[in-house]
Design a protein around this motif. Structure first.
Motif, mmCIF file in Angstrom:
data_model
loop_
_atom_site.group_PDB
_atom_site.id
_atom_site.type_symbol
_atom_site.label_atom_id
_atom_site.label_comp_id
_atom_site.label_asym_id
_atom_site.label_seq_id
_atom_site.Cartn_x
_atom_site.Cartn_y
_atom_site.Cartn_z
ATOM 1 N N VAL A 1 88.895 16.288 -18.626
ATOM 2 C CA VAL A 1 88.171 17.116 -17.697
ATOM 3 C C VAL A 1 88.263 18.639 -18.402
ATOM 4 C CG1 VAL A 1 87.544 17.943 -15.536
ATOM 5 C CG2 VAL A 1 87.967 15.656 -15.803
ATOM 6 N N TRP A 2 87.272 19.167 -18.679
ATOM 7 C CA TRP A 2 87.388 20.564 -19.180
ATOM 8 C C TRP A 2 87.058 21.495 -18.080
ATOM 9 C CZ3 TRP A 2 87.998 22.438 -24.393
ATOM 10 C CH2 TRP A 2 88.587 21.669 -25.324
ATOM 11 N N SER A 3 87.548 22.473 -17.697
ATOM 12 C CA SER A 3 87.321 23.158 -16.734
ATOM 13 C C SER A 3 86.060 24.114 -16.927
ATOM 14 C CB SER A 3 88.308 24.560 -16.572
ATOM 15 O OG SER A 3 89.951 23.941 -16.731
ATOM 16 N N HIS A 4 85.856 24.655 -18.293
ATOM 17 C CA HIS A 4 84.479 25.335 -18.116
ATOM 18 C C HIS A 4 83.211 24.257 -18.244
ATOM 19 C CE1 HIS A 4 84.035 23.660 -22.232
ATOM 20 N NE2 HIS A 4 83.026 24.147 -22.443
ATOM 21 N N ASP A 5 83.551 23.197 -18.720
ATOM 22 C CA ASP A 5 82.489 22.294 -18.886
ATOM 23 C C ASP A 5 81.823 22.094 -17.279
ATOM 24 O OD1 ASP A 5 80.732 20.224 -20.074
ATOM 25 O OD2 ASP A 5 82.202 18.840 -19.852
ATOM 26 N N THR A 6 82.728 21.732 -16.455
ATOM 27 C CA THR A 6 82.512 21.627 -15.249
ATOM 28 C C THR A 6 81.783 22.824 -14.548
ATOM 29 O OG1 THR A 6 84.211 19.893 -14.672
ATOM 30 C CG2 THR A 6 83.436 20.873 -12.658
ATOM 31 N N ALA A 7 82.406 23.768 -14.879
ATOM 32 C CA ALA A 7 81.830 25.240 -14.337
ATOM 33 C C ALA A 7 80.517 25.234 -14.933
ATOM 34 C CB ALA A 7 82.795 26.336 -14.753
ATOM 35 N N ILE A 8 80.179 25.202 -16.075
ATOM 36 C CA ILE A 8 78.763 25.307 -16.327
ATOM 37 C C ILE A 8 77.815 24.396 -15.712
ATOM 38 C CG2 ILE A 8 77.117 24.693 -18.461
ATOM 39 C CD1 ILE A 8 79.617 25.670 -20.446
ATOM 40 N N ALA A 9 78.207 23.043 -15.531
ATOM 41 C CA ALA A 9 77.473 22.145 -14.488
ATOM 42 C C ALA A 9 77.259 22.636 -13.217
ATOM 43 C CB ALA A 9 78.086 20.746 -14.432
ATOM 44 N N ILE A 10 78.287 23.386 -12.611
ATOM 45 C CA ILE A 10 78.148 24.108 -11.288
ATOM 46 C C ILE A 10 77.224 25.071 -11.467
ATOM 47 C CG2 ILE A 10 79.286 25.545 -9.585
ATOM 48 C CD1 ILE A 10 82.186 23.845 -10.476
ATOM 49 N N ARG A 11 77.292 25.959 -12.526
ATOM 50 C CA ARG A 11 76.253 27.181 -12.609
ATOM 51 C C ARG A 11 74.747 26.418 -12.651
ATOM 52 N NH1 ARG A 11 74.314 30.085 -17.405
ATOM 53 N NH2 ARG A 11 74.189 32.266 -16.997
ATOM 54 N N GLY A 12 74.593 25.372 -13.406
ATOM 55 C CA GLY A 12 73.098 24.911 -13.452
ATOM 56 C C GLY A 12 72.818 24.239 -12.275
#
Length: 630
Positions: free
Chosen positions: A548-559
């Motif tokens: 799990v990558w922190s930024h990867d999940t955050a980009i999904a949250i942003r979307g």
């Protein structure tokens, strides 16, 4: 097989381009224990040992605490000095303070004795080991100082210099030595500092940012995460020697302490609500290195933006990599640059920067249109016509050139690796948004080219819908990529989260992506797995195939927020917030994909970098999803 040094239990303080790494017990030195430690500047470890002894004895570790402003405080007990009772009688408190180019080390001996004669000795060693060698656990032998007097020790290796200053306390054999007396309530104190420099490094410390207007801070775990993350980001600010007034964020410590196009752009995008000057600086710096010619060895093309900037060639034999100092092997840096420019333009806070970068945008738009249409060229693979794709042609560049850039990142459900040229799903989303944003920008500033970009975006959207969507037992989903034969990778991956908010999906497709992201096969309870748990290649400790990558999940949250899926965004944000608690309320580069039903706390990925710019910047998106403003 080379194993990277573990980082997950180590303590670091960063003030770019300077880093300090201590082991789990707060010591500097001792690679034989498996820890990587040292004082680093740019791409070089300069000081490899600072071994502390009090009255000839090494203190036993008690605690290590990080404080704002680049401070690490290490407490230890000198148990070899017996006291009047069974309690420890002597404490050593070490305070390391890291600023760009200068590290101060203050020592304080406290005691319960009425009077205690104290000797503090520090044994130093410098090795000037290149960062790439450290990453492969290869360390140089220490080198002797080229000059020494009663106030300083001086080392040099080419353009790199290290000066240790401790007036009157320099002893033979590269030691520092102090004598004095401590007593109850009367500590004995000593201090020295190291000054480091590299006159040939490509990057320098950025100028301090303008003071931000104070804003109410959330409380509890979210407040701690935000406070720690903003402090980490302050330590990652860099500039290039070419444009010292244009700040950007170093991608991450320790290995990526430089400009990486994709990472620096995404960090600036996530932080845009807080810092438009950082966005402008990042755009300007990348514009200064925009590709001007065709150079296959560097993957350079006219109008393309770089992947990474270093002062010299990067060689990693274990990965078969040999990258030139300015390397353009990233398929996503250019559309991400255009996305950020469009977002900065819509923010309306820096018209002069946007206007000045319009010529660069025009060249980047030409690259975008050419890259997207390359599949129709006679010498290209027609299977991916109309999509942005990549393939290393040198044999020593990155085989994967999206954010999942390890060799096994792109694979089918049965574990078979994809052949190139590869067209990544998220890159098509970036390209669509970049085309639309840039068309609007050109229209707003009276520049030509908008209609060609709109036509490209519409064709890309239609082709994506026809070629990327698959169906499995969980329903419809967009493939991670198309391989060189045009075959979609038949396994769900986190890449689909990057499509949200780009405009390439319609409302029903966005709903399908949101549901799949929150499904047990992708959502670990702490964040989004890089690849489905159903995949044959899934492994929770794989860099890009199960972690799990922190930024990867955050980009999904942003979307998700952009698409109006507020509850889903909050669920993922709460997962990351829970994960951060396992890392002292900070977010590392990545962590293991062990799900929350198997572990109450997020499990570290041992070689994960920290701090990492886009991970720390993710705290802002988490706060947005939790309703904390921004």
């Amino acid at each position: 097989m080379t194993v990277q040094p573990a980082l997950h239990r180590q303590h670091c303080s960063v003030a770019a381009p300077t880093q300090l790494w201590l082991d789990a017990d707060g010591r500097l030195g001792g690679e034989e224990s498996g820890w990587f430690t040292g004082l680093l500047h740019g791409a070089t470890r300069m000081l490899c040992q600072a071994e502390v002894r009090v009255n000839g004895m090494a203190p036993e570790p008690a605690s290590v605490e990080a404080e704002a402003g680049g401070v690490l405080r290490v407490r230890g007990l000198v148990r070899g000095i017996p006291g009047p009772t069974e309690d420890p009688a002597v404490e050593l408190v070490q305070t390391w303070t890291v600023t760009p180019g200068v590290v101060r080390h203050a020592l304080q001996v406290n005691t319960s004795f009425d009077a205690l004669d104290v000797e503090i000795e520090i044994r130093l060693a410098a090795d000037f080991t290149d960062m790439a060698a450290i990453r492969l656990s290869r360390f140089r032998e220490p080198v002797a100082p080229f000059a020494a007097d009663d106030s300083a020790l001086r080392w040099r290796s080419g353009a790199r210099t290290l000066t240790v200053a401790a007036a009157g306390n320099i002893a033979p054999e590269e030691r520092l030595l102090w004598h004095g007396t401590a007593g109850r309530g009367r500590p004995f104190e000593a201090e020295w500092q190291a000054v480091v420099a590299d006159s040939e490094d490509a990057v320098v410390a950025a100028r301090p940012p303008a003071a931000r207007e104070p804003r109410p801070a959330p409380s509890g775990a979210l407040g701690l995460l935000l406070e720690n993350s903003l402090d980490e980001l302050a330590g990652l600010r860099l500039a290039s020697r070419q444009l010292p007034d244009a700040p950007f964020l170093a991608a991450g410590a320790p290995w990526y302490f430089t400009l990486l196009g994709r990472e620096s752009l995404w960090a600036a995008r996530l932080l845009l609500p807080l810092d438009t000057a950082l966005a402008g600086g990042t755009l300007r710096t990348l514009a200064a290195y925009q590709g001007a010619k065709h150079d296959p060895a560097a993957a350079e093309e006219p109008g393309k933006f770089l992947h990474e900037l270093r002062s010299k060639e990067l060689v990693l034999e274990s990965q078969g990599l040999r990258l030139p100092p300015v390397y353009y092997g990233a398929v996503d840096s250019t559309p991400l640059w255009l996305c950020l420019l469009g977002e900065l333009g819509r923010a309306g806070t820096d018209d002069s920067t946007v206007r000045a970068l319009l010529p660069n945008a025009a060249r980047a738009a030409e690259w975008l249109l050419a890259a997207g249409n390359a599949g129709s060229a006679a010498d290209a693979v027609a299977a991916n016509a109309g999509f942005l794709s990549y393939q290393d042609t040198t044999g020593h560049g990155l085989s994967n050139q999206g954010w999942k850039d390890s060799g096994d990142a792109m694979q089918f459900r049965n574990g078979r690796r994809a052949d190139g040229p590869i067209a990544l799903s998220e890159v098509q989303g970036y390209a669509y948004q970049a085309a639309v944003e840039t068309a609007e920008l050109f229209d707003a500033y009276g520049e030509p080219g908008g209609q060609a970009l709109r036509d490209f975006a519409e064709a890309l959207k239609q082709a994506f819908r026809e070629r990327f969507w698959l169906e499995d037992e969980g329903g419809l989903f967009p493939a991670m990529a198309l391989d060189g034969h045009g075959e979609p990778l038949d396994v769900p991956g986190s890449n689909m989260g990057h499509l949200l908010g780009t405009g390439i999906l319609d409302a029903s497709e966005s709903r399908l992506v949101a549901d799949r992201l929150l499904s047990p096969e992708l959502f670990s309870g702490f964040g989004v797995h890089t690849i489905s748990r159903r995949a044959a290649g899934f492994w929770p400790f794989s860099y890009h195939c199960g972690s799990v990558w922190s930024h990867d999940t955050a980009i999904a949250i942003r979307g998700l927020l952009a698409e109006g899926f507020l509850a889903e965004a909050r669920s993922l944000a709460e997962g990351l917030l829970t994960a951060a608690a396992a890392f002292d309320h900070r977010l590392p580069e990545l962590f293991a994909g062990v799900p929350s039903d198997e572990s109450a706390r997020a499990v570290p990925y041992p070689a994960s970098c920290h701090p990492q710019a886009w991970s720390s910047a993710s705290a802002v998106v988490i706060a947005q999803a939790m309703g904390a403003g921004f």
